[in-house]
Design a protein around this motif. Structure first.
Motif, PDB file in Angstrom:
ATOM      1  N   LYS A 104       0.822  -1.210   0.000  1.00 56.02           N
ATOM      2  CA  LYS A 104       0.000   0.000   0.000  1.00 56.02           C
ATOM      3  C   LYS A 104       0.856   1.260   0.000  1.00 56.02           C
ATOM      4  CE  LYS A 104      -3.969  -2.120   2.288  1.00 56.02           C
ATOM      5  NZ  LYS A 104      -4.870  -2.084   3.452  1.00 56.02           N
ATOM      6  N   ASN A 105       2.117   1.156   0.425  1.00 53.67           N
ATOM      7  CA  ASN A 105       2.970   2.334   0.485  1.00 53.67           C
ATOM      8  C   ASN A 105       3.969   2.404  -0.661  1.00 53.67           C
ATOM      9  OD1 ASN A 105       1.850   3.302   2.936  1.00 53.67           O
ATOM     10  ND2 ASN A 105       3.058   1.798   4.076  1.00 53.67           N
ATOM     11  N   SER A 106       3.840   1.494  -1.643  1.00 51.32           N
ATOM     12  CA  SER A 106       4.744   1.532  -2.786  1.00 51.32           C
ATOM     13  C   SER A 106       4.467   2.781  -3.606  1.00 51.32           C
ATOM     14  CB  SER A 106       4.552   0.294  -3.666  1.00 51.32           C
ATOM     15  OG  SER A 106       3.313   0.366  -4.358  1.00 51.32           O
ATOM     16  N   ARG A 107       5.461   3.192  -4.401  1.00 49.27           N
ATOM     17  CA  ARG A 107       5.286   4.377  -5.231  1.00 49.27           C
ATOM     18  C   ARG A 107       4.112   4.207  -6.183  1.00 49.27           C
ATOM     19  NH1 ARG A 107      10.319   6.485  -8.674  1.00 49.27           N
ATOM     20  NH2 ARG A 107      11.063   6.846  -6.542  1.00 49.27           N
ATOM     21  N   TYR A 108       3.983   3.012  -6.781  1.00 51.67           N
ATOM     22  CA  TYR A 108       2.891   2.766  -7.720  1.00 51.67           C
ATOM     23  C   TYR A 108       1.544   2.903  -7.018  1.00 51.67           C
ATOM     24  CZ  TYR A 108       0.037   0.695 -11.386  1.00 51.67           C
ATOM     25  OH  TYR A 108      -0.914   0.489 -12.344  1.00 51.67           O
ATOM     26  N   SER A 109       1.434   2.294  -5.846  1.00 50.83           N
ATOM     27  CA  SER A 109       0.168   2.328  -5.129  1.00 50.83           C
ATOM     28  C   SER A 109      -0.216   3.742  -4.737  1.00 50.83           C
ATOM     29  CB  SER A 109       0.248   1.442  -3.881  1.00 50.83           C
ATOM     30  OG  SER A 109       0.364   0.085  -4.245  1.00 50.83           O
ATOM     31  N   ARG A 110       0.755   4.505  -4.264  1.00 53.75           N
ATOM     32  CA  ARG A 110       0.460   5.879  -3.863  1.00 53.75           C
ATOM     33  C   ARG A 110       0.001   6.725  -5.042  1.00 53.75           C
ATOM     34  NH1 ARG A 110       5.353   5.373  -0.996  1.00 53.75           N
ATOM     35  NH2 ARG A 110       6.377   6.760  -2.486  1.00 53.75           N
ATOM     36  N   LYS A 111       0.551   6.436  -6.242  1.00 49.20           N
ATOM     37  CA  LYS A 111       0.240   7.242  -7.411  1.00 49.20           C
ATOM     38  C   LYS A 111      -1.054   6.811  -8.087  1.00 49.20           C
ATOM     39  CE  LYS A 111       2.161   8.853 -11.818  1.00 49.20           C
ATOM     40  NZ  LYS A 111       3.333   8.807 -12.723  1.00 49.20           N
ATOM     41  N   HIS A 112      -1.290   5.489  -8.158  1.00 48.00           N
ATOM     42  CA  HIS A 112      -2.370   4.994  -8.997  1.00 48.00           C
ATOM     43  C   HIS A 112      -3.517   4.343  -8.245  1.00 48.00           C
ATOM     44  CE1 HIS A 112      -0.053   5.700 -12.653  1.00 48.00           C
ATOM     45  NE2 HIS A 112       0.980   5.132 -12.077  1.00 48.00           N
ATOM     46  N   MET A 113      -3.353   3.994  -7.004  1.00 48.07           N
ATOM     47  CA  MET A 113      -4.336   3.155  -6.337  1.00 48.07           C
ATOM     48  C   MET A 113      -5.215   3.891  -5.341  1.00 48.07           C
ATOM     49  SD  MET A 113      -4.031   0.190  -7.725  1.00 48.07           S
ATOM     50  CE  MET A 113      -4.827  -0.962  -6.623  1.00 48.07           C
ATOM     51  N   ASN A 114      -5.213   5.223  -5.375  1.00 41.97           N
ATOM     52  CA  ASN A 114      -6.047   5.991  -4.462  1.00 41.97           C
ATOM     53  C   ASN A 114      -7.521   5.697  -4.724  1.00 41.97           C
ATOM     54  OD1 ASN A 114      -6.982   7.925  -2.625  1.00 41.97           O
ATOM     55  ND2 ASN A 114      -7.019   9.511  -4.202  1.00 41.97           N
ATOM     56  N   GLY A 115      -8.162   5.024  -3.778  1.00 49.94           N
ATOM     57  CA  GLY A 115      -9.567   4.714  -3.910  1.00 49.94           C
ATOM     58  C   GLY A 115      -9.883   3.488  -4.733  1.00 49.94           C
ATOM     59  N   VAL A 116      -8.872   2.859  -5.347  1.00 53.07           N
ATOM     60  CA  VAL A 116      -9.138   1.666  -6.156  1.00 53.07           C
ATOM     61  C   VAL A 116      -9.365   0.479  -5.239  1.00 53.07           C
ATOM     62  CG1 VAL A 116      -8.168   0.065  -7.846  1.00 53.07           C
ATOM     63  CG2 VAL A 116      -7.815   2.524  -8.108  1.00 53.07           C
ATOM     64  N   PRO A 117     -10.432  -0.318  -5.454  1.00 49.56           N
ATOM     65  CA  PRO A 117     -10.708  -1.466  -4.579  1.00 49.56           C
ATOM     66  C   PRO A 117      -9.553  -2.471  -4.594  1.00 49.56           C
ATOM     67  CG  PRO A 117     -12.564  -0.996  -6.016  1.00 49.56           C
ATOM     68  CD  PRO A 117     -11.436  -0.168  -6.512  1.00 49.56           C
ATOM     69  N   THR A 118      -9.190  -2.941  -3.432  1.00 52.84           N
ATOM     70  CA  THR A 118      -8.134  -3.949  -3.332  1.00 52.84           C
ATOM     71  C   THR A 118      -8.682  -5.268  -2.808  1.00 52.84           C
ATOM     72  OG1 THR A 118      -7.556  -3.104  -1.137  1.00 52.84           O
ATOM     73  CG2 THR A 118      -6.300  -2.254  -2.998  1.00 52.84           C
ATOM     74  N   THR A 119      -9.970  -5.384  -2.694  1.00 57.04           N
ATOM     75  CA  THR A 119     -10.607  -6.650  -2.328  1.00 57.04           C
ATOM     76  C   THR A 119     -11.761  -6.911  -3.285  1.00 57.04           C
ATOM     77  OG1 THR A 119     -12.126  -5.594  -0.767  1.00 57.04           O
ATOM     78  CG2 THR A 119     -10.030  -6.394   0.116  1.00 57.04           C
ATOM     79  N   GLY A 120     -12.129  -8.179  -3.422  1.00 57.85           N
ATOM     80  CA  GLY A 120     -13.258  -8.552  -4.257  1.00 57.85           C
ATOM     81  C   GLY A 120     -12.933  -8.768  -5.715  1.00 57.85           C
ATOM     82  N   ARG A 121     -11.683  -8.457  -6.116  1.00 56.57           N
ATOM     83  CA  ARG A 121     -11.328  -8.573  -7.525  1.00 56.57           C
ATOM     84  C   ARG A 121     -11.415 -10.007  -8.015  1.00 56.57           C
ATOM     85  NH1 ARG A 121      -6.713  -9.867  -9.707  1.00 56.57           N
ATOM     86  NH2 ARG A 121      -5.569  -9.557  -7.774  1.00 56.57           N
TER      87      ARG A 121
END
Length: 314
Positions: A104-121
């Motif tokens: 969750k603290n990776s550069r990619y996650s901080r840039k692209h994953m704001n609000g993107v669901p991370t469960t249920g996929r």
């Protein structure tokens, strides 16, 4: 029907689940509906009962059909309904494992994953596979929704392509996706439509591909359409002092444009954070563009949107 039953709600931002709030409104009290509901599996707004995180695409479509069936009831006979919706791919953000993957603290996650669901996929992808859609398939979600609404009684008048140039996709095996749909629906074959708002500078009828980048929004809401996109819709679909409703108000863009052009608005959103953001935006503006637009609002309108919580069981 007279709008007296909702006079106390005009120019307000309500915090409620969309369907529950619609059930409190009187028949044929709204001139126009302009909205962009949460896209399927694209964002988690952290609100219980939110639309967009259903296990299957069919459940998502059915949830929207139920909302807009009630919206049909509150829309005037000569009213129109404008729906902005985007598509999705099977396995979107698949490089992320359940729970947030690259960290969750990776550069990619901080840039692209704001609000993107991370469960249920995983469950949603299995449902896509059961539909015959393999990984990387474009789902065609906008048209699935449009056809479902058409089958539910709406008259589909036009599909508008919103061309929104983007360079954010890193894909190398297909063209960059740079458009969304706006569907125009009506209740009947004859409806209010101010064609003068839909003419080009040369006086020609506007075409169905709109290239709109719009002004940047600096608020915390992560999925907004620009005021420039809906401005002609506001003007064409509702007369001055009429009422425009957005049941998925987000950051309140519809309210800002309505205030500028002397239309009443009624906004609703399930997220308290979104409601507070929208309330601030429609009262004082957040961006320079907001503030410029709000200078033009009519002093004769009610100008102090109130923040109310509507019990979802109402």
């Amino acid at each position: 029907m007279s709008t007296s039953g909702i006079t106390h709600l005009l120019d307000t931002v309500q915090c409620s689940e969309a369907l529950a709030f619609l059930k409190t409104l009187p028949d044929e009290s709204i001139n126009s509906i302009i909205t962009s509901p949460p896209y399927f599996a694209q964002r988690d707004y952290g609100a219980e009962g939110q639309i967009g995180l259903e296990d299957t695409a069919q459940e998502y479509v059915e949830a929207l059909v139920a909302v807009f069936r009630e919206a049909n009831r509150v829309l005037k006979k000569d009213g129109t309904f404008w729906l902005n919706i985007g598509d999705t791919y099977v396995g979107a953000t698949s490089q992320h494992r359940e729970g947030g993957s690259q960290g969750k603290n990776s550069r990619y996650s901080r840039k692209h994953m704001n609000g993107v669901p991370t469960t249920g996929r995983t469950k949603r992808n299995k449902a896509f596979y059961a539909m015959g859609l393999p990984m990387k398939s474009l789902v065609g979600m906008p048209w699935r929704i449009a056809f479902a609404l058409q089958n539910d009684g709406w008259l589909l008048r036009c599909d508008i392509i919103w061309h929104r140039p983007s360079s954010s996709e890193s894909v190398k095996d297909r063209p960059t996706h740079a458009h969304e749909y706006i569907f125009m629906f009506s209740k009947t074959q004859y409806y209010y439509y101010d064609r003068s708002a839909m003419l080009t500078e040369t006086g020609a009828n506007i075409q169905s591909v709109w290239r709109v980048t719009g002004s940047a929004f600096t608020g915390s809401h992560c999925a907004t359409f620009p005021p420039e996109l809906i401005e002609p819709i506001v003007l064409a679909s509702c007369p001055e002092n009429g009422i425009i409703f957005d049941p998925f108000a987000g950051s309140g863009t519809v309210g800002v444009v309505c205030r500028e052009h002397k239309r009443h608005f009624l906004l609703c959103d399930i997220s308290p954070e979104n409601v507070e953001l929208a309330r601030k935006r429609v009262t004082e503006g957040i961006t320079k563009n907001d503030k410029k637009r709000l200078k033009n609002f009519s002093s004769e309108q009610q100008v102090l949107p109130i923040f109310q919580n509507i019990n979802s069981s109402a």
